[in-house]
Write a protein that holds these residues in place. Structure first.
Motif, short mmCIF file in Angstrom:
data_model
loop_
_atom_site.label_atom_id
_atom_site.label_comp_id
_atom_site.label_asym_id
_atom_site.label_seq_id
_atom_site.Cartn_x
_atom_site.Cartn_y
_atom_site.Cartn_z
N GLY A 87 -5.46 -8.38 -3.42
CA GLY A 87 -4.41 -7.13 -3.57
C GLY A 87 -4.58 -6.19 -4.44
O GLY A 87 -4.66 -5.02 -4.25
N CYS A 88 -5.08 -6.71 -5.79
CA CYS A 88 -5.41 -5.80 -6.82
C CYS A 88 -6.58 -4.89 -6.51
O CYS A 88 -6.71 -3.79 -6.69
CB CYS A 88 -5.74 -6.78 -7.95
N THR A 124 -7.25 -3.88 -3.40
CA THR A 124 -6.89 -2.72 -2.48
C THR A 124 -6.01 -1.81 -3.30
O THR A 124 -6.59 -0.44 -2.98
CB THR A 124 -5.80 -3.56 -1.62
N ILE A 125 -5.47 -1.95 -4.18
CA ILE A 125 -4.83 -0.97 -5.14
C ILE A 125 -5.92 -0.27 -5.73
O ILE A 125 -6.08 0.94 -5.94
CB ILE A 125 -3.98 -1.32 -6.06
N LYS A 166 -7.81 2.56 -4.13
CA LYS A 166 -6.71 3.65 -3.85
C LYS A 166 -5.75 3.42 -2.56
O LYS A 166 -5.44 4.38 -1.84
CB LYS A 166 -7.33 5.10 -3.50
N SER A 178 -2.23 1.68 -0.87
CA SER A 178 -0.80 1.92 -1.37
C SER A 178 -0.24 0.80 -1.65
O SER A 178 -0.88 -0.60 -1.22
CB SER A 178 0.10 2.70 -0.08
N TRP A 179 0.75 0.49 -2.35
CA TRP A 179 1.59 -0.63 -2.79
C TRP A 179 2.08 -1.57 -1.57
O TRP A 179 2.27 -2.42 -1.58
CB TRP A 179 2.57 -0.19 -3.70
N VAL A 180 2.43 -0.54 -0.47
CA VAL A 180 2.71 -1.14 0.86
C VAL A 180 1.72 -2.21 1.45
O VAL A 180 2.05 -3.23 2.04
CB VAL A 180 2.85 0.04 1.90
N ASP A 181 0.29 -2.03 1.00
CA ASP A 181 -0.64 -2.85 1.61
C ASP A 181 -0.92 -3.83 0.54
O ASP A 181 -1.86 -4.73 1.09
CB ASP A 181 -1.96 -1.67 1.61
N PHE A 182 -0.23 -3.97 -0.56
CA PHE A 182 -0.68 -5.11 -1.36
C PHE A 182 -0.60 -6.49 -0.87
O PHE A 182 -1.31 -7.34 -1.05
CB PHE A 182 0.21 -4.73 -2.74
#
Length: 252
Positions: free
Chosen positions: A131-132, A134-135, A138, A140-144
């Motif tokens: 998850g980190c 992915t952020i 760049k 989105s937090w929706v994809d975390f």
């Protein structure tokens, strides 16, 4: 203990130290340097070592006759704590704080020690790291959370498949395929936004970062055989990951 016995004992200690380091993810040149420094500190000045990712060859020239031993390395993992502990033993030998018998006992304890985190800790770390990443790339937090689930599931499958079939390429290919399927499922269900960001973040725990780093460092140190072989292993791992994702993207 006579001289002949002590020479072979010194070789055994040096080989054990090299074996632990190589199995734990140390660079080739570091293994060779540690073995030769230990032998010198224990009273053997003329030594030769040749290390590849699968073989350690150590030779001592004493009283005009060369004595050589070889050991085979079949399993390799990442445990830098053991590398640091062996380096500590080597420094204590060089400073005279540890003798031959004490060093052998300590190295056997290091070899038998289980210093890695439990599987649940590793699984949780892989999931959160996905998850980190992915952020970081760049996303989105929706994809975390989808990345956390996909990355954790992929890591779990990689470990499980490797236990069933001890072929690294096969387990990583299947794990990346699972990651691709999970990521696509999250996008289809509306739980994620960017498929590429979820996939990239989720496969990062499978990427052979230490292997690539060691390959470059060995090449820069002049160990061409080890550097090329480690680079080839890293390339196969990357190819397996890419192939698994490519299969999913081509079929869906």
């Amino acid at each position: 203990m006579d001289n002949q016995t002590s020479v072979y004992d010194i070789m055994d200690v040096c080989l054990l130290a090299g074996k632990i380091m190589l199995q734990s993810g140390a660079e080739t040149y570091r293994v060779e340097d540690t073995m030769m420094r230990m032998a010198t500190a224990l009273g053997i000045g003329q030594t030769h070592s040749y290390v590849t990712p699968t073989v350690i060859l150590f030779s001592i020239e004493e009283t005009g006759a060369a004595k050589t031993k070889l050991i085979r390395i079949s399993e390799r993992t990442t445990d830098l704590k053991k590398v640091a502990m062996v380096n500590s033993v080597s420094r204590k030998i060089s400073s005279g704080d540890t003798g031959l018998l004490e060093a052998w006992t300590e190295l056997k304890e290091i070899e038998a020690a289980k210093l890695t985190y439990s599987f649940m800790y590793q699984l949780a770390a892989a999931a959160v790291a996905s998850g980190c990443f992915t952020i970081m790339f760049k996303g989105s937090w929706v994809d975390f959370l989808p990345s956390v689930a996909a990355g954790g599931g992929g890591f779990l499958c990689a470990v499980y498949f490797h236990r069933l079939v001890p072929v690294k390429f096969f387990s990583e290919f299947l794990a990346s395929t699972i990651i691709g399927l999970l990521s696509f499922a999250f996008i289809t269900l509306g739980l994620g936004q960017e498929l590429d960001k979820i996939i990239i973040g989720s496969v990062m725990p499978l990427v052979p970062g230490l292997l690539i780093t060691n390959a470059v460092r060995d090449l820069m140190a002049g160990h061409l055989v080890s550097g090329i072989s480690k680079g080839a292993e890293a390339f196969l791992t990357a190819f397996a990951i890419g192939s698994g994702i490519a299969v999913v993207l081509s079929l869906l």
